[in-house]
Write a protein that holds these residues in place. Structure first.
Motif, short mmCIF file in Angstrom:
data_model
loop_
_atom_site.label_atom_id
_atom_site.label_comp_id
_atom_site.label_asym_id
_atom_site.label_seq_id
_atom_site.Cartn_x
_atom_site.Cartn_y
_atom_site.Cartn_z
N VAL A 174 0.84 -1.20 0.00
CA VAL A 174 0.00 0.00 0.00
C VAL A 174 0.87 1.26 0.00
N PRO A 175 0.96 1.98 -1.13
CA PRO A 175 1.68 3.25 -1.13
C PRO A 175 0.83 4.32 -0.43
N VAL A 176 1.47 5.13 0.39
CA VAL A 176 0.71 6.10 1.19
C VAL A 176 1.34 7.48 1.06
N ASN A 178 5.36 4.76 3.28
CA ASN A 178 5.07 6.18 3.45
C ASN A 178 5.95 6.96 2.48
N ASP A 179 5.31 7.53 1.46
CA ASP A 179 6.03 8.18 0.37
C ASP A 179 6.23 9.67 0.70
N GLY A 180 6.96 9.92 1.79
CA GLY A 180 7.27 11.31 2.16
C GLY A 180 6.05 12.15 2.49
N ARG A 228 11.82 10.93 1.17
CA ARG A 228 11.03 12.07 0.67
C ARG A 228 9.95 11.53 -0.25
N ASN A 229 9.19 12.41 -0.90
CA ASN A 229 8.17 11.95 -1.84
C ASN A 229 8.83 11.57 -3.16
N PHE A 230 8.83 10.26 -3.46
CA PHE A 230 9.44 9.78 -4.70
C PHE A 230 8.38 9.50 -5.76
N GLY A 231 7.11 9.56 -5.40
CA GLY A 231 6.03 9.25 -6.35
C GLY A 231 5.52 7.83 -6.16
N LYS A 232 4.28 7.62 -6.58
CA LYS A 232 3.63 6.33 -6.34
C LYS A 232 4.39 5.16 -6.99
N ALA A 234 7.60 4.76 -7.52
CA ALA A 234 8.78 4.39 -6.72
C ALA A 234 8.34 3.73 -5.42
N ALA A 235 7.25 4.24 -4.82
CA ALA A 235 6.77 3.68 -3.55
C ALA A 235 6.34 2.22 -3.76
N MET A 236 5.66 1.96 -4.87
CA MET A 236 5.25 0.58 -5.14
C MET A 236 6.47 -0.31 -5.36
N ALA A 246 -4.55 3.24 -0.92
CA ALA A 246 -4.98 3.39 0.46
C ALA A 246 -6.35 4.06 0.59
N ASP A 247 -6.97 4.43 -0.54
CA ASP A 247 -8.20 5.22 -0.44
C ASP A 247 -9.46 4.38 -0.65
N LEU A 248 -9.31 3.04 -0.62
CA LEU A 248 -10.42 2.10 -0.80
C LEU A 248 -11.02 2.16 -2.21
N GLU A 302 -16.31 -2.46 -10.42
CA GLU A 302 -16.65 -1.04 -10.54
C GLU A 302 -15.78 -0.28 -9.57
N ARG A 303 -15.01 0.68 -10.07
CA ARG A 303 -14.10 1.40 -9.18
C ARG A 303 -14.88 2.46 -8.40
N PRO A 304 -14.94 2.31 -7.07
CA PRO A 304 -15.73 3.29 -6.30
C PRO A 304 -15.01 4.62 -6.16
N GLU A 305 -15.71 5.57 -5.57
CA GLU A 305 -15.12 6.88 -5.30
C GLU A 305 -14.10 6.76 -4.18
N ARG A 306 -13.20 7.72 -4.10
CA ARG A 306 -12.28 7.83 -2.98
C ARG A 306 -13.10 7.98 -1.70
N ALA A 307 -12.77 7.19 -0.64
CA ALA A 307 -13.58 7.23 0.58
C ALA A 307 -13.36 8.51 1.39
N GLY A 345 -10.30 12.16 1.79
CA GLY A 345 -9.10 12.81 1.27
C GLY A 345 -9.26 13.16 -0.21
N GLU A 346 -8.14 13.55 -0.83
CA GLU A 346 -8.22 14.00 -2.22
C GLU A 346 -7.24 13.25 -3.10
N THR A 347 -7.51 13.24 -4.41
CA THR A 347 -6.56 12.61 -5.32
C THR A 347 -5.23 13.36 -5.28
N LYS A 348 -4.12 12.62 -5.42
CA LYS A 348 -2.80 13.22 -5.29
C LYS A 348 -2.23 13.61 -6.65
N TRP A 349 -3.00 13.38 -7.71
CA TRP A 349 -2.48 13.63 -9.05
C TRP A 349 -3.11 14.90 -9.63
N SER A 350 -2.26 15.81 -10.07
CA SER A 350 -2.77 16.97 -10.79
C SER A 350 -2.84 16.59 -12.26
N1 UDP Z 1 0.46 8.00 -3.70
C1 UDP Z 1 1.79 7.87 -3.34
N2 UDP Z 1 2.68 8.84 -3.75
C2 UDP Z 1 2.30 9.91 -4.50
C3 UDP Z 1 0.94 10.00 -4.88
C4 UDP Z 1 0.04 9.03 -4.47
O1 UDP Z 1 2.18 6.92 -2.67
O2 UDP Z 1 3.15 10.75 -4.82
C5 UDP Z 1 -0.51 6.95 -3.25
C6 UDP Z 1 -1.76 7.48 -2.54
O3 UDP Z 1 -1.55 7.67 -1.17
C7 UDP Z 1 -2.78 6.36 -2.81
C8 UDP Z 1 -2.37 5.88 -4.20
O4 UDP Z 1 -1.02 6.30 -4.40
O5 UDP Z 1 -2.67 5.29 -1.89
C9 UDP Z 1 -3.27 6.41 -5.29
O6 UDP Z 1 -3.32 7.82 -5.24
P1 UDP Z 1 -4.61 8.64 -5.62
O7 UDP Z 1 -5.81 8.06 -4.97
O8 UDP Z 1 -4.33 10.07 -5.32
O9 UDP Z 1 -4.68 8.40 -7.18
P2 UDP Z 1 -6.01 8.25 -8.08
O10 UDP Z 1 -6.84 7.17 -7.46
O11 UDP Z 1 -6.67 9.58 -8.04
O12 UDP Z 1 -5.48 7.87 -9.42
#
Ligand code: UDP
Ligand code: MG
Length: 332
Positions: free
Chosen positions: A20-22, A54-56, A82-86, A88-90, A107-109, A208-213, A215-220
């Motif tokens: 689980v990347p966080v 924990n990705d920073g 630090r934050n390396f991005g999803k 790298a975390a995976m 992690a957002d269900l 069916e992919r549900p909504e984020r439970a 928090g907010e999406t981390k991707w711009s």
């Molecule tokens: N995440 C991460 N590093 C990042 C951005 C996201 O580890 O730099 C994790 C985030 O905590 C979540 C997963 O990647 O567990 C998916 O992120 P998100 O829900 O924001 O993406 P979306 O579902 O909108 O594509």
């Protein structure tokens, strides 16, 4: 967080690692963990490990994950420097997972943990890869759904590796696939491509992919475009070929057009006209040239990153909330 039924015995042999990347998921983590534990508690014939990376995070995610309950699974917490991005975390999670199979989970269900038993069953039937296909995406904008739809198809057309359409990172991989993936040491990590690369026996489950439970999406939008471009350049050199073909086509047309101009001048003499045509051709050629240089630059940039051969991630701390720790904490 206490659950009612007694814990199963966790042996050294771990059946499934859940990765689980966080990143800044402090609201989500307790809800997610509780939900996941509930699903795992129904699977008493298997032993589990949850690897949180924990990705920073800049919020309290790290401290929260250190205190998560470890009754139904060993909980491994990895803190990146630090934050390396999803992606790298995976990768960090895949490198540290010890299970006979692994599942990658957000992690957002949005990747429902209740599908894990079905994925495990498919793996037990002998499949090495269980792809989870999104048949619908709830709570996401029409534009995001449409662009994802087009992008998956474009990438599949461009890529030399067969990529599953509408399948994200959520999937199960057997140990031998994980070992193969660990050998792919490239820095530009487009995980959907990397995870598909080994092949093996695959099956697909739709959900069916549900909504984020929470928090907010981390991707711009820009980050998504960057990820999309990195997917294309990491798994295809077709854009370079397209540039070559465009060049060939334009030079041939220019040659034929030049020939026509010479003949026309010889027969009808020279008239100073044709300013619009000239401008049009110049602008068109300039555009195609800049675009081709841009495409070339994307690939040169990748080579640059690869030759530096920097590590994909750095680990600052590693903690284990084992069952023993949980008992010790409880009894002081
Ligand atoms: N995440 C991460 N590093 C990042 C951005 C996201 O580890 O730099 C994790 C985030 O905590 C979540 C997963 O990647 O567990 C998916 O992120 P998100 O829900 O924001 O993406 P979306 O579902 O909108 O594509
Ligand atoms: Mg999400």
């Amino acid at each position: 967080m206490q659950l009612v039924t007694p814990p199963p015995s966790i042996t050294d042999e771990i059946t499934l690692s859940i990765i689980v990347p966080v990143y800044n998921e402090q609201e989500m983590l307790p809800i997610f963990h509780h939900y996941l534990a509930k699903v795992l508690s129904t699977q008493s014939d298997s032993s589990f490990e949850i690897v949180y990376i924990n990705d920073g995070s800049t919020d309290d995610s790290w401290n929260i994950m250190l205190n998560l309950d470890s009754h139904y699974a060993n909980v491994e917490c990895i803190n990146l420097s630090r934050n390396f991005g999803k992606e790298a975390a995976m990768t960090a999670g895949i490198d540290h997972a010890k299970g006979q199979a692994i599942v990658l989970l957000d992690a957002d269900l949005q990747d429902p943990p209740e599908l894990i038993p079905e994925m495990l069953a498919a793996w037990r039937q002998g499949y090495d890869v269980v792809n989870m296909r999104r048949s619908a995406r709830l709570g996401e904008s029409k534009f995001k759904c449409w662009s994802a739809h087009v992008y998956y198809r474009l990438l599949d057309y461009l890529s030399d590796v067969p990529l599953q359409k509408d399948v994200g990172d959520f999937r199960l991989l057997s140990r031998r696939v994980v070992e193969d993936i660990k050998q792919l040491s490239e820095r530009s990590r487009y995980m959907k491509g990397i995870l598909s690369w080994p092949g093996y026996k695959q099956t697909t489950i739709s959900f069916e992919r549900p909504e984020r439970a929470a928090g907010e999406t981390k991707w711009s939008f820009i980050q998504l475009v960057k990820l999309g471009l990195s997917g294309i350049t990491a798994f295809s050199i077709k854009p370079l070929r397209i540039a070559t073909w465009a060049g060939a086509l334009i030079s041939t047309s220019a040659f034929l057009y030049g020939f026509w101009i010479v003949i026309k001048t010889l027969i009808f003499g020279e008239a100073v006209a044709g300013y619009p045509t000239m401008m049009l051709i110049q602008l068109f050629l300039g555009g195609v040239q800049l675009l081709s240089i841009g495409i070339l630059g994307e690939y040169v940039g990748r080579i640059y990153a690869e030759t530096k051969a920097r590590p994909i991630y750095l680990i600052m701390d590693k903690e284990k909330n084992s069952m023993m720790n949980a008992m010790e904490k409880k009894h002081g």
